[in-house]
Design a protein around this motif. Structure first.
Motif, mmCIF file in Angstrom:
data_model
loop_
_atom_site.group_PDB
_atom_site.id
_atom_site.type_symbol
_atom_site.label_atom_id
_atom_site.label_comp_id
_atom_site.label_asym_id
_atom_site.label_seq_id
_atom_site.Cartn_x
_atom_site.Cartn_y
_atom_site.Cartn_z
ATOM 1 N N GLU A 4 0.820 -1.174 -0.023
ATOM 2 C CA GLU A 4 0.012 -0.069 0.184
ATOM 3 C C GLU A 4 0.690 1.375 -0.012
ATOM 4 N N ALA A 5 0.161 2.300 -0.452
ATOM 5 C CA ALA A 5 0.983 3.634 -0.170
ATOM 6 C C ALA A 5 -0.018 4.755 0.258
ATOM 7 N N ARG A 6 0.483 5.422 1.017
ATOM 8 C CA ARG A 6 -0.444 6.617 1.643
ATOM 9 C C ARG A 6 0.374 7.961 1.851
ATOM 10 N N GLY A 7 -0.044 8.983 1.576
ATOM 11 C CA GLY A 7 0.657 10.262 1.456
ATOM 12 C C GLY A 7 2.364 9.975 0.877
ATOM 13 N N ALA A 8 3.319 10.179 1.797
ATOM 14 C CA ALA A 8 4.601 10.003 1.039
ATOM 15 C C ALA A 8 5.224 8.737 1.573
ATOM 16 N N ARG A 9 4.648 7.779 1.916
ATOM 17 C CA ARG A 9 5.218 6.397 2.449
ATOM 18 C C ARG A 9 4.853 5.132 1.681
ATOM 19 N N LEU A 10 5.315 4.076 1.352
ATOM 20 C CA LEU A 10 4.904 3.148 0.868
ATOM 21 C C LEU A 10 5.027 2.028 1.931
ATOM 22 N N THR A 11 4.484 0.937 1.886
ATOM 23 C CA THR A 11 4.722 -0.353 2.709
ATOM 24 C C THR A 11 4.659 -1.379 1.640
ATOM 25 N N ASP A 12 5.870 -2.146 1.874
ATOM 26 C CA ASP A 12 6.018 -3.700 0.940
ATOM 27 C C ASP A 12 5.644 -4.814 1.757
ATOM 28 N N ILE A 13 5.244 -5.719 0.991
ATOM 29 C CA ILE A 13 4.805 -6.774 1.403
ATOM 30 C C ILE A 13 5.782 -7.556 2.647
ATOM 31 N N GLY A 42 1.357 13.263 -3.423
ATOM 32 C CA GLY A 42 1.179 12.275 -2.589
ATOM 33 C C GLY A 42 0.294 11.042 -3.011
ATOM 34 N N HIS A 43 0.421 10.070 -2.400
ATOM 35 C CA HIS A 43 -0.464 8.931 -2.849
ATOM 36 C C HIS A 43 -2.065 9.125 -2.403
ATOM 37 N N SER A 44 -3.008 9.160 -3.174
ATOM 38 C CA SER A 44 -4.340 9.072 -3.032
ATOM 39 C C SER A 44 -4.749 10.266 -2.257
ATOM 40 N N PRO A 45 -4.319 11.599 -2.547
ATOM 41 C CA PRO A 45 -4.777 12.662 -1.844
ATOM 42 C C PRO A 45 -6.358 12.495 -1.549
ATOM 43 N N LYS A 46 -6.800 12.761 -0.306
ATOM 44 C CA LYS A 46 -8.114 12.504 0.158
ATOM 45 C C LYS A 46 -9.297 13.247 -0.786
ATOM 46 N N PRO A 47 -8.941 14.429 -1.436
ATOM 47 C CA PRO A 47 -10.085 15.032 -2.335
ATOM 48 C C PRO A 47 -10.146 14.117 -3.499
ATOM 49 N N VAL A 48 -8.843 13.412 -4.220
ATOM 50 C CA VAL A 48 -9.077 12.820 -5.146
ATOM 51 C C VAL A 48 -9.635 11.308 -4.819
ATOM 52 N N ALA A 49 -9.253 10.767 -3.628
ATOM 53 C CA ALA A 49 -9.704 9.687 -3.359
ATOM 54 C C ALA A 49 -11.495 9.508 -3.350
ATOM 55 N N ARG A 50 -11.635 10.811 -2.716
ATOM 56 C CA ARG A 50 -13.370 11.005 -2.484
ATOM 57 C C ARG A 50 -14.038 11.134 -4.004
ATOM 58 N N ALA A 51 -13.256 11.800 -4.778
ATOM 59 C CA ALA A 51 -13.589 12.022 -6.069
ATOM 60 C C ALA A 51 -13.816 10.688 -6.923
ATOM 61 N N ILE A 52 -12.774 9.588 -6.781
ATOM 62 C CA ILE A 52 -12.682 8.394 -7.121
ATOM 63 C C ILE A 52 -14.095 7.729 -6.727
ATOM 64 N N ARG A 53 -14.351 7.640 -5.552
ATOM 65 C CA ARG A 53 -15.338 6.976 -4.730
ATOM 66 C C ARG A 53 -16.650 7.179 -5.328
ATOM 67 N N MET A 94 14.547 13.465 -6.775
ATOM 68 C CA MET A 94 13.612 13.156 -5.341
ATOM 69 C C MET A 94 12.533 14.261 -5.559
ATOM 70 N N LEU A 95 11.476 14.312 -5.302
ATOM 71 C CA LEU A 95 10.216 14.798 -5.060
ATOM 72 C C LEU A 95 9.765 15.173 -3.621
ATOM 73 N N VAL A 96 9.507 16.203 -3.109
ATOM 74 C CA VAL A 96 8.762 16.614 -1.746
ATOM 75 C C VAL A 96 7.500 17.055 -2.253
ATOM 76 N N SER A 97 6.506 16.231 -1.420
ATOM 77 C CA SER A 97 4.985 16.207 -1.752
ATOM 78 C C SER A 97 4.425 17.079 -0.484
ATOM 79 N N PRO A 98 3.139 17.472 -0.696
ATOM 80 C CA PRO A 98 2.565 18.301 0.475
ATOM 81 C C PRO A 98 2.446 17.135 1.682
ATOM 82 N N ALA A 99 2.557 15.891 1.571
ATOM 83 C CA ALA A 99 2.506 14.938 2.649
ATOM 84 C C ALA A 99 3.768 14.529 3.286
ATOM 85 N N THR A 100 4.853 14.966 2.677
ATOM 86 C CA THR A 100 5.966 14.689 3.174
ATOM 87 C C THR A 100 6.460 15.511 4.428
#
Length: 470
Positions: free
Chosen positions: A77-86, A104-115, A440-446
């Motif tokens: 999974e990926a959230r904000g500016a972090r990944l978690t591997d298996i 960032g990964h899945s910004p909240k406004p975008v995730a809401r729009a997708i749903r 390297m990129l710095v996101s709003p979630a970094t």
């Protein structure tokens, strides 16, 4: 030091060096970090061995083989500016899908729009109210262009090139040596001994791409003027900053000079901001007051949903309308069925209105400045013949002295052996950077602590590569 592999005669060891690093130290670091990575990710290794054989080369996209680690991690999974591997590792993500997830990964406004849109349908070849709102937001953010929607920046560049040729009646596109505009055929040329040639590594290439393109060096206005003087160039296509190699900044007056020369020679100026959208709100063009005839941006413009946009000024649009009205009926060679779908517009609207904001860019800029200063301080502390370049939220360390002037210098500054070892070593210390170069990129979630961890890891690695000989 010029960044090339040389023989070190000053240290008395006679050891080869690469980018100022003794080869024996580099090989030792690379071997140890590869072993460490392999030992730490048994689940990913086993899963790949068991199930990746259905893919050509063992990867779903061929360029995934370019990652430098012994095998790929598998992301859970990926959230904000972090990944978690298996294998359970949490990773500070500075690659961010190499700009696709720059906000960032899945910004909240975008995730809401997708749903919300997922319950309404995914594609139906007709516009929505989101489409109308997104069009106005595009103009508000990037300028008064007349817009079209594509799925990738490659498509957007390809379609824009067709329009440029149509309205000018000219065949060639002027691009810069070492440029990056996705996988557009017309840009796959290089400069060799002052002549435009096809890039040698192209797969299955049968057409002579030099018939439709001319190549110049970045920051060379005299070369551009000579190329334009032939009168067969429809458009200059450029990034404001060369980004997909070792990053090259425009010299003062260069971009203004392109605008002037395009006007003088009847060519259009096309600006591809797919990477330089990192520069600030509205991209490099808005931040620095550029005035392109055509504008392209993709990747992160819809928060990670595959989307690109391309626009043209009213003048170009009028010229194209005249051309379009006179051409024979039939397929234009532009457009793909799934482009301009309602999911794209939902995500585009959410990103432009709630994610691509001045406040978020201010956070990104502040973090990127902290990152670039920290990396440069480490380079200076260890006496490495390297340098750091920043464009807004985008930062690179380059394993050669700088600044770089053009694509030829950028290619010479690329040090694959050094970069591969450093990339894997950084990942082993919890930081992921882009695979193809040192971006390297710095996101709003970094977070500040993520930046400081990356700087500390970089400093530790340089201590080993450049520390006093035992």
């Amino acid at each position: 030091m010029d960044g090339h592999s040389t023989t070190d005669t000053t240290g008395g060891t006679g050891s080869d060096t690469i980018a100022g690093v003794r080869r024996d130290r580099l090989l030792a670091l690379a071997a140890r970090e590869a072993r460490r990575f392999s030992a730490s990710r048994p689940k990913a290794a086993a899963a790949l061995k068991a199930r990746a054989g259905t893919y050509l080369g063992g990867v779903p996209m061929h360029w995934m083989r370019d990652w430098p680690m012994p095998h790929l991690p598998l992301v859970a999974e990926a959230r904000g500016a972090r990944l978690t591997d298996i294998d359970g590792y949490e990773i500070d993500d500075f690659c961010l899908g190499d700009t696709g997830s720059m906000f960032g990964h899945s910004p909240k406004p975008v995730a809401r729009a997708i749903r919300r849109q997922a319950a309404r349908g995914l594609t139906y070849m007709l516009p929505t109210e989101d489409a109308l709102e997104a069009g106005q937001l595009l103009t508000d953010r990037f300028g008064p262009f007349l817009w079209q929607i594509a799925t990738t920046a490659t498509d957007a560049n390809r379609f824009a090139i067709r329009v440029a040729r149509a309205v000018t009646g000219r065949a060639k596109i002027l691009v810069f040596h070492g440029c990056y505009h996705g996988t557009v055929d017309d840009t796959m040329v290089a400069l060799r001994d002052g002549q435009t040639v096809m890039r040698p590594a192209l797969v299955g290439q049968v057409q002579d791409l030099t018939l439709g393109a001319v190549c110049c060096e970045f920051n060379d206005l005299e070369g551009v003027e000579r190329a334009l003087a032939a009168g067969d160039v429809a458009a200059i296509l450029t990034e404001p900053v060369m980004t997909n190699s070792c990053m090259v900044l425009p010299e003062p007056g260069f971009l203004d000079g392109l605008r002037r020369l395009a006007d003088e020679h009847g060519a259009l100026l096309m600006i591809d901001e797919t990477h330089t959208i990192s520069s600030g709100l509205g991209g490099y063009s808005r931040v620095h007051g550029l005035s392109p005839d055509m504008f392209v941006v993709g990747k992160c413009v819809a928060g990670g949903m595959p989307t690109a946009v391309w626009g043209m000024t009213e003048d170009v649009a009028r010229r194209f309308e005249d051309y379009d009205a006179a051409r024979a009926p039939g397929f234009s060679g532009m457009g793909t069925t799934l482009s301009a779908n309602p999911m794209q517009f939902a995500c585009l609207r959410a990103t432009l209105s709630d994610v691509m904001t001045q406040a978020n860019y201010a956070h990104m800029e502040k973090g990127a400045l902290r990152l670039s200063k920290g990396l440069q301080a480490a380079i200076d502390r260890h006496g490495a013949p390297w340098h750091v370049v920043r464009v807004g939220a985008r930062v690179e360390f380059i394993c050669a002295p700088g600044p770089l002037k053009n694509g030829t210098e950028a290619a010479a500054a690329h040090m694959p052996e050094v970069e591969a070892a450093v990339h894997t070593a950084l990942l082993n210390r919890g930081s992921l950077i882009a695979p193809f170069h040192n971006m390297m990129l710095v996101s709003p979630a970094t977070k500040k602590r993520q930046i400081d961890r990356l700087v500390a890891a970089f400093d530790e690695i340089l201590s080993e590569l450049f520390g006093d000989a035992a």
